[in-house]
Design a protein around this motif. Structure first.
Motif: not given
Ligand code: HEM
Ligand SMILES: [Cu+2]
Lengths: 236, 596
Positions: B86, B152, B415, B476
């Motif tokens: 993601h 990531w 985000h 995470r």
């Molecule tokens: C409806 C839109 C979105 C939802 C519901 C969503 C939800 C999430 C969730 C649940 C996590 C994991 C959190 C955790 O447990 O650490 C996450 C991680 C992440 N998201 Fe999103 N996200 C959305 C959109 C985006 C967008 C547009 C980006 C663009 C930059 C993005 C970038 C990331 C990144 C970089 C991580 C970190 C991954 C990691 O910890 O390695 N997300 N997101």
């Protein structure tokens, strides 16, 4: 009323010229064609790649727990019973620097549209480059036969081998690409493609003499990078 | 801002460099096309398609967080794989590719009055390399062990240790895919930069370029300097994984066994990664800044406030963002003086950024604001970006960051600032330029529905996360279990967030439907539905055909922001309209006291 399209025509000296070039229309670099602008920007980006490799190497060298092998000893050769540290590297460096000289001459004759001399000098440059790569292959073989591997070596920090193969390999790849490119372009010069404006096979654009200079810029860059590798990896 | 007039022979000579490639078959016209507009659409569709995958993954993650155990196929390993994919897809393969490969390719030549990019063939290779990178990434789902679950950020040593999901081959494919992406991007980036520097039409000086082009241009320059660090980090990690080198691997005991690694530096990877990673934030933000400036000016029918300042702010932000990377590493430990340095530089970036926000607001001030979809998204961007920027100020300080690091607060922050905010601009930009690309308008009702659900929904998703983070809910985590410091209300909040995420996700399907449906059924838009000044709206045909501008390239006589000029026949004056402004023209006034 001045023409908006042409903010100025003749290059002006100094800062004024710089500013008016940059703020004028059409082109920011008045004397650079598209191809030349591209190669400069590519080389800038490539500089960052090599810098990252070299900085990573320096960090690793400083942080590793074991002693770093002594490069002058590792890269020494016995020639006629005489022990000569770094002799091969010195010759390689000499060859590569000379190839920059022949390349510069090729570019010069390219400007004069001298097909024969340009071709010969480009081939000579390619030959020197190939010699360099050949000697590098010899060096790799020698080290491998002495037990140097990317993950270990007989003399100390395992990162020595890793860095050696990675950085010289990456640079050697650059040289090899340069040699191939030189050969292809030399063929085009020889055939006279740049005089007739024959279209490229892939790009279907007209061939131009300036490609000789672009090749030259790349070649000098690869050469310059080697100087840094030489200084930082072999001499440190 | 008409700074010159000129005679009728303006169209005379084109550059000697210009040499347009003419496709001869269906394949070279639509598939292996060298036309920047086709390449742009290829980039954008690929990015949106892979972005849908990332969106679905976010639903799955949210389902797991709110209803642990409900979806039985999500175990801990799967959750980490979802997170990783993601994050990586969203940041790199969607937003970066869409802004630079998509909008960059479409808008740079059109806005600058060029026939195409300067190296169309290389430009085409750029897309196909990008597609290959995407395919390699997707392929990792089908290999034994699946995609990598390293997060990531791919931090070693854990990224390549045997208990991390996807360490069999997923991590290798991920690294290869990133390397391919960098190579592909470099080919495109050379085109964007050289086109901006050397390929403009007559009269288009750098300081008359629309801010969109400025944003994309500087972002591309940054990418050309930041991606090398990612490239090198990936190569070195591949060697660690495949050849057994120890660049990033210290001596380690795993499951009672001493690994064959020794003496490497995991921190080195972090430096390389964030030397890329922080500029990356601005690589997605600067195009957004630029586009938003143009959307606001066009739809508020006012010239942009402080154009020069806007340009310089973009340049300064770009430069500064190369000296702040270690604010992502406060908890990795560093010399306190370094922490101080990086905190200070981080906070300094807020200054040019704030200038931009003020200028947007001042552009809106007493403007004739049309609340159509592009404008709505632009306004939403400003609010969201300010919001994310403020929490960024918190996190930029070492003492605040250390306890908040790795909590939901950080998730909420990034985000807001680099997820929601740029995505809002992407939507706004699509609503704005779709009529030029297809010749038809997107459906307005669906657009409003899409906007309100997305905008409000995004806040309902990410606002509560700040609160969760301050309570200490970690990031995470596959499952939080019975952790005593977490009140039950935290769980209710999690359920709420998940429901909102599903609703927002559904709204994106409306958007996709709108995109596809309107290609055939949208209202015909005409050439310049927004009555905008920039060159892409002045093309003889809509959608613009091969070569963009018919027989003669346009000549530019003015900046891009002549809106509502008093005395003018219309409330906008296209950039290629000759002549000075009407004689009693007062506006657009130069800033009082400013010499320019
Ligand atoms: C409806 C839109 C979105 C939802 C519901 C969503 C939800 C999430 C969730 C649940 C996590 C994991 C959190 C955790 O447990 O650490 C996450 C991680 C992440 N998201 Fe999103 N996200 C959305 C959109 C985006 C967008 C547009 C980006 C663009 C930059 C993005 C970038 C990331 C990144 C970089 C991580 C970190 C991954 C990691 O910890 O390695 N997300 N997101
Ligand atoms: Cu950062």
């Amino acid at each position: 009323m001045s023409d908006p399209a042409v903010t100025h025509t003749d290059p002006q000296p100094g800062l004024t010229g710089f500013v008016s070039d940059w703020s004028s229309d059409k082109t920011a670099f008045k004397t650079a064609s598209w191809g030349k602008a591209m190669i400069w920007i590519f080389l800038l980006s490539d500089t960052f790649i090599f810098s990252c490799f070299l900085i990573a190497y320096m960090t690793v060298r400083m942080s590793t727990t074991e002693a770093w092998p002594n490069p002058s000893e590792v890269f020494a050769l016995e020639i006629g019973g005489v022990h000569m540290p770094l002799i091969l590297i010195a010759i390689m460096t000499f060859v590569l620097i000379s190839s920059s000289g022949t390349m510069a001459m090729a570019v010069n004759f390219g400007y004069r549209r001298d097909r024969v001399k340009t071709t010969v000098l480009m081939l000579l440059t390619a030959a020197l480059g190939a010699t360099f790569v050949g000697m590098q292959a010899f060096e790799w073989t020698k080290l491998i036969s002495e037990g140097v591997r990317p993950w270990e070596n007989p003399w100390g920090a395992p990162q020595f081998g890793s860095v050696f193969f990675m950085i010289t390999g990456f640079h050697g790849t650059h040289v090899t690409i340069g040699v191939i490119f030189l050969l292809l372009m030399a063929r085009k010069v020889w055939r006279g493609d740049f005089d007739t404006g024959k279209k490229g096979f892939f790009t279907s654009r007209k061939g131009r003499w300036e490609i000789v200079e672009i090749t030259g810029l790349y070649w000098h860059f690869v050469d310059l990078v080697w100087v840094f590798i030489f200084a930082l990896f072999y001499l440190w | 801002m008409v700074d010159a007039t000129h005679g009728p022979d303006a169209h005379a000579a084109e550059f000697p460099d210009v040499e347009l490639y003419h496709p001869r078959s269906w394949w070279t016209r639509y598939v292996f096309s060298q036309d920047a507009k086709v390449i742009a659409i290829q980039y954008a569709s690929t990015a949106l398609a892979i972005g849908m995958l990332a969106l679905v993954l976010s639903w799955l993650m949210r389902m797991q967080l709110a209803f642990p155990g409900f979806l039985t196929f999500i175990d801990a390993a799967a959750y980490y794989q979802f997170i990783t994919m993601h994050g990586m897809i969203m940041v790199i393969y969607l937003i970066t590719a869409l802004f630079l490969g998509g909008f960059g390719n479409y808008l740079i030549p059109l806005m600058l009055g060029a026939r195409d990019m300067v190296f169309p063939y290389v430009n085409m290779l750029s897309y196909w390399t990008y597609l290959l990178a995407v395919l390699v990434l997707v392929a990792s789902w089908f290999t034994p062990g699946g995609p990598t679950g390293a997060g990531w950020t791919l931090y070693p040593p854990q990224a390549i240790l045997s208990n991390t999901p996807g360490q069999e081959s997923g991590i290798v494919l991920m690294l290869v895919s990133l390397i391919l992406f960098v190579i592909g991007f470099t080919m495109g980036g050379l085109n964007y930069i050289v086109t901006v520097l050397q390929g403009r039409t007559r009269g288009m000086t750098l300081m008359r370029m629309p801010l969109t082009v400025w944003g994309i241009f500087i972002a591309t320059v940054m990418a050309m300097l930041a991606f090398p660090a990612l490239f090198v980090a990936c190569v070195m990690m591949l060697f660690d994984k495949l050849l057994g080198t120890s660049f990033f691997m210290p001596a380690l005991v795993e499951m009672g066994e001493l690994l064959p690694h020794d003496g490497g530096s995991p921190i080195l990877f972090q430096h390389l990664f964030w030397f890329f990673g922080h500029p990356e934030v601005y690589i997605v933000a600067l195009p957004a800044f630029g586009i938003v400036s143009d959307l606001i000016s066009t739809h508020a029918r006012k010239n942009i406030f402080g154009y020069r300042m806007m340009v310089w702010a973009i340049v300064i932000i770009g430069a500064l963002s190369f000296v702040v990377w270690a604010h992502h590493m406060y908890v990795s430990g560093m010399n306190p003086y370094f922490g101080f340095f990086f905190a200070v530089t981080t906070l300094i970036i807020a200054v040019p950024t704030a200038i931009k926000v003020y200028n947007w607001v001042l552009t809106l001030w007493r403007g004739d604001i049309h609340l159509n979809p592009p404008m709505l998204f632009a306004l939403a961007f400003i609010v969201t970006f300010v919001n994310g920027g403020l929490t960024g100020l918190f996190l930029g300080n070492v003492v605040v960051d250390v306890p908040l690091s790795d909590t939901m607060f950080v998730v909420a922050h990034f985000h807001m600032v680099m997820g929601v905010a740029p995505i809002l601009v992407i939507f706004g930009a699509i609503y704005h330029w779709y009529p030029k690309i297809t010749g038809r308008m997107l459906d307005n009702t669906l657009a409003h529905l899409h906007f309100w659900v997305t905008f409000l929904g995004a806040y309902l998703i990410f606002f509560p996360m700040h609160y969760l983070g301050i309570m200490g809910v970690p990031r995470r985590y596959f499952e939080s279990g019975d952790i005593s410091f977490q009140p039950p209300s935290a769980h209710d909040l999690n359920i709420f967030i998940t429901v909102m995420a599903l609703i927002v996700g559904a709204a994106q399907l409306v958007f996709v439907f709108n995109l596809i449906w309107s290609i055939r059924h949208g209202k015909p838009s005409g050439g310049n539905p927004w009555r905008a000044t920039t060159l892409e709206w002045q093309t003889p045909e809509t959608p613009p055909v091969h070569g963009n501008f018919g027989r003669e390239l346009p000549v530019v006589y003015r900046w891009a922001y002549d809106y509502s000029v008093p005395g003018a026949a219309e409330d906008f004056i296209p950039q290629n309209q000759p002549g000075t402004n009407p004689p009693h023209s007062e506006a657009p006034k130069k800033r009082r006291g400013a010499k320019s």
